[in-house]
Design a protein around this motif. Structure first.
Motif, PDB file in Angstrom:
ATOM      1  N   THR A   1      28.898  -1.716  31.350  1.00  0.00           N
ATOM      2  CA  THR A   1      27.627  -1.959  31.680  1.00  0.00           C
ATOM      3  C   THR A   1      27.229  -3.659  31.763  1.00  0.00           C
ATOM      4  OG1 THR A   1      26.529  -2.504  29.529  1.00  0.00           O
ATOM      5  CG2 THR A   1      26.175  -0.172  30.491  1.00  0.00           C
TER       6      THR A   1
ATOM      7  N   LYS B   1      24.163  -5.421  31.675  1.00  0.00           N
ATOM      8  CA  LYS B   1      22.946  -5.070  32.264  1.00  0.00           C
ATOM      9  C   LYS B   1      21.878  -4.139  31.548  1.00  0.00           C
ATOM     10  CE  LYS B   1      25.577  -5.041  36.863  1.00  0.00           C
ATOM     11  NZ  LYS B   1      25.824  -4.270  38.209  1.00  0.00           N
ATOM     12  N   ILE B   2      22.590  -3.609  30.415  1.00  0.00           N
ATOM     13  CA  ILE B   2      21.784  -2.794  29.558  1.00  0.00           C
ATOM     14  C   ILE B   2      21.621  -3.365  28.272  1.00  0.00           C
ATOM     15  CG2 ILE B   2      21.358  -0.402  28.345  1.00  0.00           C
ATOM     16  CD1 ILE B   2      22.566   0.786  31.026  1.00  0.00           C
TER      17      ILE B   2
ATOM     18  N   THR C   1      20.870   3.574  34.958  1.00  0.00           N
ATOM     19  CA  THR C   1      21.203   2.555  36.214  1.00  0.00           C
ATOM     20  C   THR C   1      20.980   3.398  37.559  1.00  0.00           C
ATOM     21  OG1 THR C   1      23.377   3.758  35.875  1.00  0.00           O
ATOM     22  CG2 THR C   1      23.225   1.798  35.070  1.00  0.00           C
TER      23      THR C   1
ATOM     24  N   ASN D   1      18.264   4.955  37.934  1.00  0.00           N
ATOM     25  CA  ASN D   1      16.739   5.096  37.985  1.00  0.00           C
ATOM     26  C   ASN D   1      16.190   3.789  37.817  1.00  0.00           C
ATOM     27  OD1 ASN D   1      15.738   7.998  38.160  1.00  0.00           O
ATOM     28  ND2 ASN D   1      17.555   8.163  37.091  1.00  0.00           N
ATOM     29  N   SER D   2      16.584   2.582  38.475  1.00  0.00           N
ATOM     30  CA  SER D   2      16.128   1.189  38.282  1.00  0.00           C
ATOM     31  C   SER D   2      14.696   0.972  38.524  1.00  0.00           C
ATOM     32  CB  SER D   2      17.261   0.259  39.086  1.00  0.00           C
ATOM     33  OG  SER D   2      17.314   0.669  40.373  1.00  0.00           O
ATOM     34  N   SER D   3      14.303   2.052  39.703  1.00  0.00           N
ATOM     35  CA  SER D   3      13.109   1.833  39.802  1.00  0.00           C
ATOM     36  C   SER D   3      12.027   2.209  38.857  1.00  0.00           C
ATOM     37  CB  SER D   3      12.533   2.650  41.157  1.00  0.00           C
ATOM     38  OG  SER D   3      12.814   4.125  40.842  1.00  0.00           O
TER      39      SER D   3
ATOM     40  N   GLU E   1      11.499  -1.060  36.899  1.00  0.00           N
ATOM     41  CA  GLU E   1      10.533  -2.067  37.808  1.00  0.00           C
ATOM     42  C   GLU E   1       8.983  -1.423  37.356  1.00  0.00           C
ATOM     43  OE1 GLU E   1      12.210  -1.854  41.391  1.00  0.00           O
ATOM     44  OE2 GLU E   1      14.046  -2.793  40.955  1.00  0.00           O
TER      45      GLU E   1
ATOM     46  N   GLN F   1      13.033  -2.842  29.812  1.00  0.00           N
ATOM     47  CA  GLN F   1      14.379  -3.311  30.303  1.00  0.00           C
ATOM     48  C   GLN F   1      15.093  -2.300  29.597  1.00  0.00           C
ATOM     49  OE1 GLN F   1      15.934  -6.562  27.982  1.00  0.00           O
ATOM     50  NE2 GLN F   1      18.049  -6.539  28.610  1.00  0.00           N
ATOM     51  N   PRO F   2      16.206  -1.523  30.654  1.00  0.00           N
ATOM     52  CA  PRO F   2      17.035  -0.563  29.871  1.00  0.00           C
ATOM     53  C   PRO F   2      17.768  -0.776  28.685  1.00  0.00           C
ATOM     54  CG  PRO F   2      17.647  -1.148  32.476  1.00  0.00           C
ATOM     55  CD  PRO F   2      16.695  -2.061  31.771  1.00  0.00           C
TER      56      PRO F   2
END
Length: 371
Positions: A222, A225-226, A262, A264-266, A269, A274-275
């Motif tokens: 990752t 990012k997570i 990852t 379903n980033s929307s 948002e 935060q993931p």
């Protein structure tokens, strides 16, 4: 000389495991025994005089509890209700209960006797047994299909290779290469469907070792990012397990969680979150797995705050070929559940948007038998 001991009826009733509730002619709580106090998590001093409907009715209950109780109170005709839902501290529980008239000797002051039996554990055992049987049937079906797929693939691959050698025009080799590559892809898929034929190699394992291995792999994958959290109970006992197979199970679930977040980033948002992936270990008491009661088991929970498992597959998520991802095979969780069965354990899934938990339960006080 015949000596008889006089016992207060409340001493007897309070030692029953069945929850007993007495209701007066106004449908208010008159008395409840200790088991009933435990069931509703309320003391008699607080419950006495409370409308019994506060305990027995839920907002979406279509059954008219009040009419049924009044009918029993006035006619003396008892009734039994199966799989009723009672809400205790905002959590639903299933109970069977029987309401009957209790003759107090006073014609104008009858009482209702309500006997309640919690059945959540029995329902869970029944559901697990049904799932296990269906899962085994599905696995056998998938393995049979995989064998039927693999049998002709070797012939197709060999014939294509001979065809490629005999073709005078090499420009057609591109097409034969495509056939061979697709055959290899199908063969790999069939191997995955068949699963590993290697029997588990059991040894005493600290469950945090495979979790840490997976943690390192996920961190590298990752690239921060997570957010990844760890919440360990370091006092957990070792379990008898196959270390590599545990890594496979934990990694499969973790990768699914990472991919769900990852892809379903929307969602993050929109929710402004935060993931996050979390590994948690605990001891769980009084757990029944496949009809066997365990005083305590080790729980490994893998939790994420993604959009959750779709409602239409949540009940079947461990069956082969069931997936919520466009490019998923639907085999990973089925294989993971099968591995846990071989360890006399199981995986459970609870999921709502923002909180999905896959819980692995491993007995540590019983012998392990490969099934």
């Amino acid at each position: 000389m015949d000596q008889r001991t006089t016992i207060d009826y409340r001493v007897l009733v309070d030692n029953l495991t069945t929850a007993v509730l007495l209701v007066d002619q106004h449908l208010n709580v008159f008395y409840m025994n200790t088991a009933c106090e435990a069931l509703f998590d309320i003391s008699l001093s607080r419950a006495q005089g409370m409308p019994v409907l506060n305990l027995l009715e839920t907002p979406d209950d279509i059954f008219n509890t009040q009419d049924a109780l009044l009918k029993t109170l006035h006619s003396g005709q008892a009734y039994t209700r199966r799989e009723a839902i009672v809400n205790v501290n905002f959590k639903d529980y299933h109970v069977d209960y029987t309401a009957s008239q209790l003759n107090t000797g006073l014609a104008h002051h009858p009482l209702l006797l309500i006997e309640l039996t919690p059945i959540d554990r029995l329902m869970k055992i029944s559901k697990e047994e049904s799932f296990l049987q269906q899962h085994q049937v599905a696995r056998q079906l998938v393995r049979g299909v995989a064998h039927e797929i693999k049998n002709p693939l070797g012939g197709i691959r060999g014939a294509t290779q001979l065809l490629a050698r005999s073709l005078p025009d090499k420009t057609y080799q591109e097409y034969t290469d495509i056939i061979i590559n697709e055959v290899d892809r199908l063969r790999n898929l069939a191997d995955t469907m068949l699963g590993s034929r290697q029997l588990p190699s059991y040894e005493l394992v600290n469950v945090h070792e495979p979790i840490e291995r997976v943690h390192s792999l996920v961190v590298n994958q990752t690239k921060k990012k997570i957010k990844i959290q760890r919440d360990y109970d370091l006092s957990l006992p070792e379990v008898l397990a196959d270390r590599d197979q545990l890594i496979q199970v934990i990694l499969n679930i973790s990768v699914n969680a990472v991919q769900a977040m990852t892809e379903n980033s929307s969602y993050f948002e929109e929710t402004g979150t935060q993931p996050t992936l979390k590994f948690r270990t605990r001891i769980r008491r009084a757990v029944t797995i496949h009809g066997t009661y365990h005083r305590s088991v080790v729980q490994i929970a893998i939790e994420d705050n993604g959009p959750g498992v779709p409602d239409d597959i949540i009940e079947n998520v461990f069956y082969p070929m069931v997936t919520g991802r466009a490019n998923g095979t639907g085999l990973g969780l089925s294989i993971a559940q099968n591995i846990m069965h071989q360890h006399n354990g199981m995986i459970e899934c609870q999921s709502i948007p923002g909180n999905t938990i896959f819980s692995l339960y491993l007995p540590w006080e019983s012998d392990h038998v490969t099934k």
